[in-house]
Enzyme design. Structure first.
Site, PDB file in Angstrom:
ATOM      1  CD  GLU A 259      -2.268  -1.243   2.935  1.00  0.00           C
ATOM      2  OE1 GLU A 259      -1.928  -0.383   3.767  1.00  0.00           O
ATOM      3  OE2 GLU A 259      -3.066  -2.143   3.189  1.00  0.00           O
ATOM      4  N   GLY A 261       2.058   5.006  -0.652  1.00  0.00           N
ATOM      5  CA  GLY A 261       1.482   6.310  -0.971  1.00  0.00           C
ATOM      6  C   GLY A 261       2.614   7.242  -1.355  1.00  0.00           C
ATOM      7  CE1 TYR A 302       2.841  14.701  10.825  1.00  0.00           C
ATOM      8  CE2 TYR A 302       3.114  15.441   8.578  1.00  0.00           C
ATOM      9  CZ  TYR A 302       2.391  14.768   9.526  1.00  0.00           C
ATOM     10  OH  TYR A 302       1.226  14.151   9.172  1.00  0.00           O
ATOM     11  CB  CYS A 328      -3.352  35.128  11.629  1.00  0.00           C
ATOM     12  SG  CYS A 328      -4.757  34.036  11.754  1.00  0.00           S
TER      13      CYS A 328
HETATM   14  N1  LLP Z   1      -1.288   1.941   4.620  1.00  0.00           N
HETATM   15  C1  LLP Z   1      -1.724   2.386   5.810  1.00  0.00           C
HETATM   16  C2  LLP Z   1      -2.536   1.505   6.652  1.00  0.00           C
HETATM   17  C3  LLP Z   1      -1.390   3.678   6.241  1.00  0.00           C
HETATM   18  O1  LLP Z   1      -1.805   4.103   7.422  1.00  0.00           O
HETATM   19  C4  LLP Z   1      -0.610   4.512   5.401  1.00  0.00           C
HETATM   20  C5  LLP Z   1      -0.275   5.869   5.813  1.00  0.00           C
HETATM   21  C6  LLP Z   1      -0.199   4.002   4.161  1.00  0.00           C
HETATM   22  C7  LLP Z   1      -0.543   2.715   3.803  1.00  0.00           C
HETATM   23  C8  LLP Z   1       0.636   4.794   3.206  1.00  0.00           C
HETATM   24  O2  LLP Z   1       1.846   5.156   3.776  1.00  0.00           O
HETATM   25  P1  LLP Z   1       3.024   5.762   2.873  1.00  0.00           P
HETATM   26  O3  LLP Z   1       3.431   4.720   1.879  1.00  0.00           O
HETATM   27  O4  LLP Z   1       2.499   6.973   2.209  1.00  0.00           O
HETATM   28  O5  LLP Z   1       4.094   6.084   3.851  1.00  0.00           O
HETATM   29  N2  LLP Z   1       0.691  12.778   6.865  1.00  0.00           N
HETATM   30  C9  LLP Z   1       1.923  12.078   7.113  1.00  0.00           C
HETATM   31  C10 LLP Z   1       1.863  10.644   6.680  1.00  0.00           C
HETATM   32  C11 LLP Z   1       0.726   9.866   7.324  1.00  0.00           C
HETATM   33  C12 LLP Z   1       0.684   8.447   6.850  1.00  0.00           C
HETATM   34  C13 LLP Z   1      -0.547   7.770   7.321  1.00  0.00           C
HETATM   35  N3  LLP Z   1      -0.684   6.419   6.886  1.00  0.00           N
HETATM   36  C14 LLP Z   1       3.057  12.829   6.411  1.00  0.00           C
HETATM   37  O6  LLP Z   1       2.798  13.864   5.792  1.00  0.00           O
HETATM   38  O7  LLP Z   1       4.225  12.444   6.497  1.00  0.00           O
END
Ligand code: LLP
Length: 403
Positions: A259, A261, A302, A328
């Site tokens: 999965e 992202g 972050y 602001c």
């Molecule tokens: N699968 C699950 C169950 C997840 O919770 C997440 C991300 C992904 C896949 C995808 O993760 P990736 O491959 O993108 O690392 N807003 C934060 C990141 C939050 C990620 C939440 N879950 C940031 O900007 O770094």
């Protein structure tokens, strides 16, 4: 090379620009890494949920990992087939569970025993069988930022091994549940292989112990989390990532579900913002731009680092500056003490690695419309989301003024 100046002129600023060819390249590299095994790359829609982005992955054969029924609907709209869509998340409402079962998606990722009860009950009401997987929390420290670390017992995600086993036995005995997968996701922006290997080993052992009681699972869902280069991180190569996981699956004939992202979209994205003015407060230099934390929240939330490139004709020594937006809040910044040349009105800053968790984490704070989004593919640019107008922002409130 993308001509950011031209795009800024044509579509205005602030602006998100996505390089679709880069996304293709990333997708293919990851898919290739799992060659030799059945695998589904289920794009984590939360990273960038623009319909055209999701469609881009759909066209390459991607599935979708969704965390709300809204994301599930997006995946369907974008053309991802039901049998490649999964639905995860710690808190799903009854309506969301019902719709996921009715839409007959690949499986619902269950994150607690209480949720398993709800899914069973709703499947029963519908007279259906719900395919499920259980999110296992292997209690592994992923060595990433605490806000995006999810695989430790003090995180809210998933269930411990004993509970997982109980849940599988229960599901296997239920007429309305069909356990087909097992899932873990220990965190995001992972740059170390050992925690992933360890987690995978623990979960593979659980699969084996389930086999011993005649529970056969088809999908080994390794979550997302593959890290990318924002600054000078040494990242994991997809091939090594795949090998580390496959190495734990000896004698298990399962389809890998992955999965990602950030890995697919982050470095495909650029946030373009225009310089409004420079400002000096005592010894401190500020560059005030037209984009803000409501457009790209990661630095504020972050303290995340994003590389920034200035597009300017002015020459002169680089000097440290805080790059700040009009919102602001003192937390409204893109970078602190970042070395930049002298800048003037209408110069551009290109904020990099903004294709994941950029637009999607945006808001309308300070009544700011969200930016337009543009795709660049094969050298051609096209609009994939209009800039939000003032009318868009008040559309759901306006009617109540009459009373
Ligand atoms: N699968 C699950 C169950 C997840 O919770 C997440 C991300 C992904 C896949 C995808 O993760 P990736 O491959 O993108 O690392 N807003 C934060 C990141 C939050 C990620 C939440 N879950 C940031 O900007 O770094």
């Amino acid at each position: 090379m993308i001509d950011f100046k031209k795009l800024a002129q044509e579509y205005g600023t602030p602006l998100y620009v996505y390089d679709f060819d880069y996304m293709t390249q990333q997708y293919e590299e990851l898919k290739e890494a799992f060659r030799g095994r059945k695998s589904i790359i289920a794009y984590a829609v939360k990273a960038n949920s623009n319909l055209s982005v999701v469609r881009h992955f759909a066209k390459m054969g991607s599935g979708a990992d969704c965390v709300s029924i809204g994301e599930v609907r997006r995946a369907f709209l974008a053309g991802i087939p039901a049998y490649k869509i999964i639905f995860s998340g710690v808190g799903k409402s009854d309506d969301e569970i019902r719709e996921a079962i009715e839409r007959d998606i690949l499986y619902i990722n269950v994150e607690s025993e209480a949720e398993l009860d709800r899914v069973e009950l709703i499947a029963k009401e519908l007279g259906k069988v719900s395919r499920i997987s259980v999110r296992v929390n292997p209690n592994i420290d992923p060595k990433t930022h605490p806000y995006i670390s999810t695989g430790l017992h003090d995180n809210k995600f998933g269930v411990d091994l004993d509970s997982a086993k109980r849940m599988y036995i229960r599901a296997n005995n239920s007429k309305h549940l069909d356990p087909v997968g097992i899932h873990f996701h220990i965190g995001s922006q992972l740059t170390e292989l050992d925690p992933i290997r360890e987690a995978s080993e623990i979960v593979a052992d659980l699969v084996r112990s389930l086999q011993a009681v005649d529970i056969e699972l088809k999908f080994f869902d390794i979550g997302g989390g593959l890290g990318i280069k924002y600054d000078n991180e040494i990242t994991i190569k997809p091939y090594d990532y795949a090998q580390a996981i496959l190495g734990t699956l000896t004698a298990l004939d399962m389809t890998i579900l992955c999965e990602p992202g950030r890995f697919l979209t982050a470095n495909a994205g650029y946030f373009i913002t225009k310089v409004l003015y420079e400002k000096q407060n005592g010894v401190k230099r500020f560059v005030v731009v037209d984009g803000a934390m409501n457009d790209l929240l990661r630095p504020s939330l972050y303290n995340a680092y994003h590389e920034i490139e200035a597009i300017t004709e002015s020459e002169g020594a680089l000097r440290e500056a805080d790059i700040v937006g009009p919102v602001c809040e003192s937390g409204d910044f893109f970078a602190k003490d970042y070395k930049l040349p002298p800048l003037k009105h209408n110069d551009l800053l290109v904020i990099k690695s903004a294709g994941a968790y950029g637009f999607g984490m945006g808001s309308n704070y300070n009544t700011r419309g969200r930016s337009a989004e543009v795709a660049v593919e094969g050298g051609e640019a096209r609009l994939i989301r209009k800039r939000e107008s003032f009318d868009d922002l008040i559309a759901l409130e306006k009617e109540f003024l009459e009373n």
